[in-house]
Design a protein around this motif. Sequence first.
Motif, PDB file in Angstrom:
ATOM      1  N   SER A   1      43.657  47.491  -5.424  1.00 16.77           N
ATOM      2  CA  SER A   1      45.112  47.614  -5.247  1.00 16.77           C
ATOM      3  C   SER A   1      45.525  47.676  -3.786  1.00 16.77           C
ATOM      4  O   SER A   1      46.666  47.345  -3.447  1.00 16.77           O
ATOM      5  CB  SER A   1      45.628  48.859  -5.972  1.00 16.77           C
ATOM      6  N   ALA A   2      44.609  48.062  -2.904  1.00 11.61           N
ATOM      7  CA  ALA A   2      44.967  48.139  -1.488  1.00 11.61           C
ATOM      8  C   ALA A   2      43.710  48.152  -0.635  1.00 11.61           C
ATOM      9  O   ALA A   2      42.716  48.788  -0.991  1.00 11.61           O
ATOM     10  CB  ALA A   2      45.790  49.393  -1.208  1.00 11.61           C
ATOM     11  N   ALA A   3      43.771  47.432   0.458  1.00  9.76           N
ATOM     12  CA  ALA A   3      42.715  47.469   1.472  1.00  9.76           C
ATOM     13  C   ALA A   3      43.380  47.215   2.807  1.00  9.76           C
ATOM     14  O   ALA A   3      44.181  46.279   2.938  1.00  9.76           O
ATOM     15  CB  ALA A   3      41.632  46.438   1.190  1.00  9.76           C
ATOM     16  N   GLY A   4      43.078  48.031   3.776  1.00 12.41           N
ATOM     17  CA  GLY A   4      43.759  47.886   5.061  1.00 12.41           C
ATOM     18  C   GLY A   4      42.943  48.410   6.213  1.00 12.41           C
ATOM     19  O   GLY A   4      41.941  49.106   6.041  1.00 12.41           O
ATOM     20  N   ALA A   5      43.390  48.058   7.407  1.00 13.25           N
ATOM     21  CA  ALA A   5      42.748  48.526   8.635  1.00 13.25           C
ATOM     22  C   ALA A   5      43.835  48.741   9.674  1.00 13.25           C
ATOM     23  O   ALA A   5      44.886  48.077   9.650  1.00 13.25           O
ATOM     24  CB  ALA A   5      41.715  47.522   9.131  1.00 13.25           C
ATOM     25  N   GLY A   6      43.595  49.665  10.581  1.00 10.82           N
ATOM     26  CA  GLY A   6      44.613  49.968  11.570  1.00 10.82           C
ATOM     27  C   GLY A   6      44.044  50.450  12.885  1.00 10.82           C
ATOM     28  O   GLY A   6      42.867  50.841  12.974  1.00 10.82           O
ATOM     29  N   TYR A   7      44.896  50.400  13.897  1.00  8.68           N
ATOM     30  CA  TYR A   7      44.527  50.857  15.244  1.00  8.68           C
ATOM     31  C   TYR A   7      45.747  51.515  15.870  1.00  8.68           C
ATOM     32  O   TYR A   7      46.888  51.087  15.655  1.00  8.68           O
ATOM     33  CB  TYR A   7      44.077  49.682  16.103  1.00  8.68           C
ATOM     34  N   GLY A   8      45.502  52.563  16.638  1.00  8.82           N
ATOM     35  CA  GLY A   8      46.588  53.205  17.353  1.00  8.82           C
ATOM     36  C   GLY A   8      46.150  53.681  18.719  1.00  8.82           C
ATOM     37  O   GLY A   8      44.988  54.060  18.919  1.00  8.82           O
ATOM     38  N   GLU A   9      47.068  53.632  19.664  1.00  7.85           N
ATOM     39  CA  GLU A   9      46.825  54.152  21.012  1.00  7.85           C
ATOM     40  C   GLU A   9      48.061  54.916  21.458  1.00  7.85           C
ATOM     41  O   GLU A   9      49.177  54.380  21.390  1.00  7.85           O
ATOM     42  CB  GLU A   9      46.534  53.011  21.987  1.00  7.85           C
ATOM     43  N   HIS A  10      47.879  56.166  21.857  1.00  8.92           N
ATOM     44  CA  HIS A  10      49.021  56.983  22.250  1.00  8.92           C
ATOM     45  C   HIS A  10      48.713  57.738  23.541  1.00  8.92           C
ATOM     46  O   HIS A  10      47.599  58.240  23.723  1.00  8.92           O
ATOM     47  CB  HIS A  10      49.387  57.979  21.142  1.00  8.92           C
ATOM     48  N   ARG A  11      49.708  57.792  24.393  1.00  3.58           N
ATOM     49  CA  ARG A  11      49.609  58.548  25.637  1.00  3.58           C
ATOM     50  C   ARG A  11      50.702  59.610  25.627  1.00  3.58           C
ATOM     51  O   ARG A  11      51.871  59.312  25.382  1.00  3.58           O
ATOM     52  CB  ARG A  11      49.752  57.628  26.843  1.00  3.58           C
ATOM     53  N   VAL A  12      50.318  60.835  25.874  1.00  4.43           N
ATOM     54  CA  VAL A  12      51.229  61.984  25.815  1.00  4.43           C
ATOM     55  C   VAL A  12      51.304  62.649  27.176  1.00  4.43           C
ATOM     56  O   VAL A  12      50.259  62.847  27.829  1.00  4.43           O
ATOM     57  CB  VAL A  12      50.742  63.011  24.771  1.00  4.43           C
ATOM     58  N   HIS A  13      52.497  62.981  27.611  1.00  2.00           N
ATOM     59  CA  HIS A  13      52.647  63.752  28.848  1.00  2.00           C
ATOM     60  C   HIS A  13      53.655  64.865  28.615  1.00  2.00           C
ATOM     61  O   HIS A  13      54.719  64.652  28.031  1.00  2.00           O
ATOM     62  CB  HIS A  13      53.104  62.891  30.020  1.00  2.00           C
ATOM     63  N   LEU A  14      53.294  66.055  29.065  1.00  3.61           N
ATOM     64  CA  LEU A  14      54.155  67.229  28.964  1.00  3.61           C
ATOM     65  C   LEU A  14      54.408  67.770  30.367  1.00  3.61           C
ATOM     66  O   LEU A  14      53.464  67.974  31.145  1.00  3.61           O
ATOM     67  CB  LEU A  14      53.490  68.312  28.110  1.00  3.61           C
ATOM     68  N   ALA A  15      55.665  67.989  30.695  1.00  5.25           N
ATOM     69  CA  ALA A  15      56.032  68.575  31.990  1.00  5.25           C
ATOM     70  C   ALA A  15      57.091  69.639  31.755  1.00  5.25           C
ATOM     71  O   ALA A  15      57.915  69.523  30.838  1.00  5.25           O
ATOM     72  CB  ALA A  15      56.553  67.502  32.948  1.00  5.25           C
ATOM     73  N   ALA A  16      57.065  70.673  32.576  1.00  2.56           N
ATOM     74  CA  ALA A  16      58.017  71.777  32.410  1.00  2.56           C
ATOM     75  C   ALA A  16      58.423  72.316  33.773  1.00  2.56           C
ATOM     76  O   ALA A  16      57.713  72.146  34.773  1.00  2.56           O
ATOM     77  CB  ALA A  16      57.397  72.889  31.555  1.00  2.56           C
TER      78      ALA A  16
END
Length: 448
Positions: free
Chosen positions: A149-164
Motif C-alpha cells: 500500500s505504500a513505499a517511500g524514501a526521504g531526505y532532510g537537511e536543516h540548519r538551526v540558529h538561536l540568538a538572544a
Amino acid sequence: MTLSPEQISHALLEAAQKAGAHSADAMVVQGTSVSVDVRKGALEHAERSEGTDLGLRVLLGHRQAIVSASDSSPATLTAMAERAVAMAREAPEDPYSGLAETDQLAQNTDYAALELFDPTPEPTPKMLQDDALAAEAAAAAVEGVTQVSAAGAGYGEHRVHLAASNGFSSGYARTSRSTSCVAIAGTGTGMERDYDGDGRSFQADLRDPADIGRTAGERAIQLVGARKPATGSFPVMFDERISSSLIGHLMAASNGSAIARGSSWLKDCLGEQVLPDHLSVIEDPHRKRVSGSRPFDAEGLPTQRRAVIENGILTGWTLDLSSARKLNMTSTGNAVRGVSSPPSPSSWNLELTQGDQSRADLMRDMGTGLLVTSMIGSTINPNTGDYSRGASGFWIENGEIAYPVNECTIAGNLRDMLMRIIPANDARTHLSRVVPSLLIEGMTLAGS
C-alpha cells in the motif's frame, strides 16, 4: 544576497531592540526536504520543499509575545519586531518568563562531535525512487502479500540558529534519511497490514531497502487469520517496536510543566521508587548520529547526560527555565520550541537498562499471554495513571506464538505496571529511545 540563519537571527534581535523590547531571542530554521512515494512499480508522488522559518520572542518585563514568518526581508523583520512588541504590551504578566542568565548559557556549542550532519551529497530523486522501488519489490515478493500500500524514501537537511539578547548565539545542522514500506496480506475483511522502516542521520547507516520491504511483508502475512483473544488477567509483553511508549508515558508524567500544574500521577514521587531497583533511565543528548542529540537547548543552556531514574528511584523532573522557576528548581537544559511557540520542557535521548534475557526467553517464561506489536487509541488519565489501549499482536501459549490476535484492549495502572516490568535485551541502540521488549505480569485483557 541570501542571509544565513545566524545573520537573520541577529537582524531580528536588532529590530526587536529598535522596536522597544527589553530582551528577546530569535530562532531561525533553514531546511530542505525531499520525499518520494512509489506504487505498483511506478512513481506516485515526489515532493521537494525549501524554506526558512523564523521566530521572534520579545519580552517587556514579564510580558512576552512570539511572532513567526517565512520571509527574511528587512521589511518583514521590522514588521515582526513591531508587531511582537505591540502584542507583548497587551499580554498578561508571567512572573516565570525570561531569558537565561549569562552564567547559565552553554559555552561549548560545537556540534561536530555529535555527528548530526552527513556531509555526503544530497541523494537525487532517482536514488530515493530506487530505494522505494526496492522496498516495494521485496515486500511484494513475499508469498502471501496481496499488495504493497505504500513505499517511500526521504531526505532532510536543516540548519538551526538561536540568538538572544543575553549574548547567546549558536547553531547546528542535521540531516535525516529514511525508507519505509507498508504491506497488506489477505483479502476482503481478512486483510491485515504491517510495516517496517528505518530513519538515520547518515545515509551510510540506513538499512538496505530490500530488507525493510521484506520485513514489512513477513510481518503482514503473520497477522492473517487474527482473532480476538480471551478476556482475563494475563501477562502482556510489549514488543520492542512499541515498548518505548511506556517510557514515554513515564517521561510525560515527570515533565516539569505537568508537575507545576499538579496534573501528574508522579507529582508526589520525587525520590521514590518508580521502576524495579535494578533499572535506570538515562538521558544522553550527546550520543553520536542520533536524532535526539543536540549541543544546547532552546534557551541556550547546555544539554547534559543525567539519570532521570537511577536504580529505580526518580531523581528529578524534566525542566526548562519557566517550569524550574515555578518549582523553585534549576533547569535541566531540556527546553524545546518551534519558531511560533515559547520554550517548554521535553526529554532528549533515553535509554532503559536492558535485561539479560532474549525476547524468546521471556516468552517462554510467560507461558500464556499476549505479545503486543501494535496499539491504537489511548485512554490515559494523567492524574491517576490509569491506562487503557487497543492492541493487536500474537497470542502466546506454552511460551510460543499460537496465533495472531486483534480487536482487544489492555488495561492497568502505569504506576503498578512500571514497577513490574521485566526487560529483554533486544533494544535497537541507534534509536533515540533505546527500550527493549518489556514483559508485565497480570494486566487486564478484554477480548472475546
